[in-house]
Design a protein around this motif. Structure first.
Motif, mmCIF file in Angstrom:
data_model
loop_
_atom_site.group_PDB
_atom_site.id
_atom_site.type_symbol
_atom_site.label_atom_id
_atom_site.label_comp_id
_atom_site.label_asym_id
_atom_site.label_seq_id
_atom_site.Cartn_x
_atom_site.Cartn_y
_atom_site.Cartn_z
ATOM 1 N N VAL A 60 30.179 -29.087 -5.892
ATOM 2 C CA VAL A 60 29.894 -30.018 -4.810
ATOM 3 C C VAL A 60 29.823 -31.398 -5.431
ATOM 4 O O VAL A 60 29.099 -31.614 -6.409
ATOM 5 C CB VAL A 60 28.561 -29.676 -4.099
ATOM 6 N N SER A 61 30.590 -32.321 -4.890
ATOM 7 C CA SER A 61 30.633 -33.674 -5.449
ATOM 8 C C SER A 61 29.362 -34.443 -5.101
ATOM 9 O O SER A 61 28.662 -34.122 -4.139
ATOM 10 C CB SER A 61 31.851 -34.420 -4.922
ATOM 11 N N ASP A 62 29.109 -35.481 -5.885
ATOM 12 C CA ASP A 62 27.960 -36.343 -5.615
ATOM 13 C C ASP A 62 28.113 -37.016 -4.254
ATOM 14 O O ASP A 62 27.135 -37.157 -3.519
ATOM 15 C CB ASP A 62 27.816 -37.395 -6.716
ATOM 16 N N GLN A 63 29.331 -37.405 -3.933
ATOM 17 C CA GLN A 63 29.594 -38.043 -2.635
ATOM 18 C C GLN A 63 29.263 -37.075 -1.491
ATOM 19 O O GLN A 63 28.660 -37.468 -0.492
ATOM 20 C CB GLN A 63 31.048 -38.485 -2.552
ATOM 21 N N ASP A 64 29.654 -35.820 -1.656
ATOM 22 C CA ASP A 64 29.366 -34.822 -0.627
ATOM 23 C C ASP A 64 27.857 -34.580 -0.528
ATOM 24 O O ASP A 64 27.313 -34.444 0.572
ATOM 25 C CB ASP A 64 30.104 -33.519 -0.934
ATOM 26 N N LEU A 65 27.183 -34.548 -1.680
ATOM 27 C CA LEU A 65 25.728 -34.372 -1.671
ATOM 28 C C LEU A 65 25.043 -35.556 -0.982
ATOM 29 O O LEU A 65 24.105 -35.366 -0.200
ATOM 30 C CB LEU A 65 25.207 -34.205 -3.095
ATOM 31 N N ALA A 66 25.523 -36.751 -1.262
ATOM 32 C CA ALA A 66 24.944 -37.948 -0.627
ATOM 33 C C ALA A 66 25.166 -37.904 0.885
ATOM 34 O O ALA A 66 24.279 -38.252 1.670
ATOM 35 C CB ALA A 66 25.549 -39.208 -1.231
ATOM 36 N N SER A 67 26.340 -37.447 1.287
ATOM 37 C CA SER A 67 26.641 -37.332 2.715
ATOM 38 C C SER A 67 25.726 -36.304 3.382
ATOM 39 O O SER A 67 25.206 -36.535 4.480
ATOM 40 C CB SER A 67 28.108 -36.945 2.900
ATOM 41 N N ARG A 68 25.529 -35.163 2.720
ATOM 42 C CA ARG A 68 24.646 -34.122 3.266
ATOM 43 C C ARG A 68 23.221 -34.642 3.357
ATOM 44 O O ARG A 68 22.489 -34.320 4.287
ATOM 45 C CB ARG A 68 24.656 -32.854 2.389
ATOM 46 N N ARG A 69 22.821 -35.443 2.381
ATOM 47 C CA ARG A 69 21.475 -36.028 2.393
ATOM 48 C C ARG A 69 21.301 -36.915 3.631
ATOM 49 O O ARG A 69 20.280 -36.864 4.305
ATOM 50 C CB ARG A 69 21.254 -36.828 1.110
ATOM 51 N N GLY A 70 22.332 -37.689 3.947
ATOM 52 C CA GLY A 70 22.287 -38.521 5.149
ATOM 53 C C GLY A 70 22.216 -37.676 6.415
ATOM 54 O O GLY A 70 21.477 -38.002 7.347
ATOM 55 N N ASP A 71 22.987 -36.586 6.431
ATOM 56 C CA ASP A 71 22.934 -35.671 7.580
ATOM 57 C C ASP A 71 21.534 -35.099 7.744
ATOM 58 O O ASP A 71 21.017 -34.987 8.860
ATOM 59 C CB ASP A 71 23.941 -34.529 7.410
ATOM 60 N N LEU A 72 20.922 -34.744 6.606
ATOM 61 C CA LEU A 72 19.566 -34.183 6.655
ATOM 62 C C LEU A 72 18.548 -35.208 7.137
ATOM 63 O O LEU A 72 17.593 -34.850 7.833
ATOM 64 C CB LEU A 72 19.160 -33.649 5.282
ATOM 65 N N GLU A 73 18.738 -36.459 6.752
ATOM 66 C CA GLU A 73 17.812 -37.503 7.210
ATOM 67 C C GLU A 73 17.841 -37.605 8.731
ATOM 68 O O GLU A 73 16.798 -37.718 9.378
ATOM 69 C CB GLU A 73 18.142 -38.848 6.566
ATOM 70 N N GLN A 74 19.034 -37.583 9.293
ATOM 71 C CA GLN A 74 19.161 -37.647 10.753
ATOM 72 C C GLN A 74 18.556 -36.394 11.402
ATOM 73 O O GLN A 74 17.860 -36.488 12.418
ATOM 74 C CB GLN A 74 20.620 -37.777 11.153
ATOM 75 N N LEU A 75 18.831 -35.253 10.828
ATOM 76 C CA LEU A 75 18.305 -34.005 11.366
ATOM 77 C C LEU A 75 16.781 -33.987 11.273
ATOM 78 O O LEU A 75 16.097 -33.581 12.216
ATOM 79 C CB LEU A 75 18.914 -32.822 10.605
ATOM 80 N N ASP A 76 16.262 -34.457 10.152
ATOM 81 C CA ASP A 76 14.814 -34.524 9.959
ATOM 82 C C ASP A 76 14.172 -35.442 10.995
ATOM 83 O O ASP A 76 13.130 -35.106 11.579
ATOM 84 C CB ASP A 76 14.515 -35.010 8.545
ATOM 85 N N ALA A 77 14.788 -36.579 11.247
ATOM 86 C CA ALA A 77 14.250 -37.513 12.249
ATOM 87 C C ALA A 77 14.252 -36.864 13.636
ATOM 88 O O ALA A 77 13.300 -37.029 14.407
ATOM 89 C CB ALA A 77 15.064 -38.799 12.260
ATOM 90 N N SER A 78 15.295 -36.126 13.947
ATOM 91 C CA SER A 78 15.387 -35.461 15.253
ATOM 92 C C SER A 78 14.319 -34.382 15.397
ATOM 93 O O SER A 78 13.676 -34.277 16.447
ATOM 94 C CB SER A 78 16.768 -34.836 15.434
ATOM 95 N N VAL A 79 14.127 -33.603 14.346
ATOM 96 C CA VAL A 79 13.105 -32.547 14.390
ATOM 97 C C VAL A 79 11.714 -33.167 14.457
ATOM 98 O O VAL A 79 10.852 -32.691 15.210
ATOM 99 C CB VAL A 79 13.269 -31.582 13.191
ATOM 100 N N ASP A 80 11.485 -34.235 13.700
ATOM 101 C CA ASP A 80 10.187 -34.916 13.763
ATOM 102 C C ASP A 80 9.915 -35.463 15.163
ATOM 103 O O ASP A 80 8.789 -35.383 15.661
ATOM 104 C CB ASP A 80 10.116 -36.052 12.741
ATOM 105 N N ALA A 81 10.944 -36.017 15.795
ATOM 106 C CA ALA A 81 10.782 -36.528 17.159
ATOM 107 C C ALA A 81 10.443 -35.393 18.118
ATOM 108 O O ALA A 81 9.598 -35.543 19.008
ATOM 109 C CB ALA A 81 12.052 -37.240 17.614
ATOM 110 N N LEU A 82 11.066 -34.262 17.933
ATOM 111 C CA LEU A 82 10.782 -33.099 18.765
ATOM 112 C C LEU A 82 9.338 -32.638 18.565
ATOM 113 O O LEU A 82 8.629 -32.359 19.536
ATOM 114 C CB LEU A 82 11.767 -31.975 18.422
ATOM 115 N N ILE A 83 8.893 -32.602 17.325
ATOM 116 C CA ILE A 83 7.503 -32.224 17.027
ATOM 117 C C ILE A 83 6.536 -33.217 17.674
ATOM 118 O O ILE A 83 5.530 -32.815 18.275
ATOM 119 C CB ILE A 83 7.280 -32.137 15.506
ATOM 120 N N ASP A 84 6.858 -34.508 17.555
ATOM 121 C CA ASP A 84 5.998 -35.540 18.145
ATOM 122 C C ASP A 84 5.912 -35.420 19.660
ATOM 123 O O ASP A 84 4.888 -35.772 20.255
ATOM 124 C CB ASP A 84 6.501 -36.934 17.768
ATOM 125 N N GLN A 85 6.956 -34.945 20.295
ATOM 126 C CA GLN A 85 6.943 -34.795 21.748
ATOM 127 C C GLN A 85 6.259 -33.495 22.181
ATOM 128 O O GLN A 85 5.601 -33.457 23.217
ATOM 129 C CB GLN A 85 8.359 -34.847 22.295
#
Length: 158
Positions: A60-85
């Motif tokens: 897995v390339s570093d670029q792909d890992l960085a991209s997945r990290r960004g995807d996880l950040e968005q997913l984490d924010a969405s799950v946190d928003a769901l928890i907050d609601q």
């Protein structure tokens, strides 16, 4: 192939975020709303599983890992928003249950028992969804840690 997977993951995350933004009132206590929360949790689970499966590959390339990290950040924010609601909704149901008193109280009429049963079902459903969302949040953090470890290993071997 990697680019296609990253585009798919990004598209999926964007759809998830847009669903949360478009339907802020979708977390009411009706059955369709509960299904909507379930669908969002299912979608988040599928996204997380997809990212985790990408990380299981040996190359897995570093670029792909960085991209997945960004995807996880968005997913984490969405799950946190769901928890907050969901949290305040669970607290509100709990307050109603406390006011209705314990189940099976012989001094209460059938309407109170029926209302309590309905509120208890709503509480149980929402509590299960909230627990599921919290577990997803923990798993997202664990996958983020895996990404950091893989990126560190790539850097050390370069």
């Amino acid at each position: 192939m990697n680019r296609r997977l990253s585009l798919f993951a990004l598209l999926g995350a964007l759809v998830f975020v847009s669903l949360l933004a478009v339907a802020p009132g979708a977390f009411a206590q009706s059955d369709p709303a509960r299904q909507s929360v379930q669908q969002r949790l299912d979608f988040a689970r599928a996204e997380l599983d997809q990212i985790a499966s990408i990380l299981r590959r040996e190359q897995v390339s570093d670029q792909d890992l960085a991209s997945r990290r960004g995807d996880l950040e968005q997913l984490d924010a969405s799950v946190d928003a769901l928890i907050d609601q969901l949290g305040p909704q669970l607290d509100a149901i709990k307050a109603r249950l406390d006011q209705l008193g314990p189940a099976g109280d012989k001094d209460k009429d059938a309407a109170v028992d029926a209302d309590r049963a309905e509120q208890q079902k709503a509480f149980n459903d929402l509590d299960a969804q909230l627990k599921r969302a919290r577990v997803l949040g923990v798993e997202i953090d664990q996958v983020k840690a895996q990404i950091v470890a893989k990126r560190r290993a790539l850097f050390n071997h370069a």
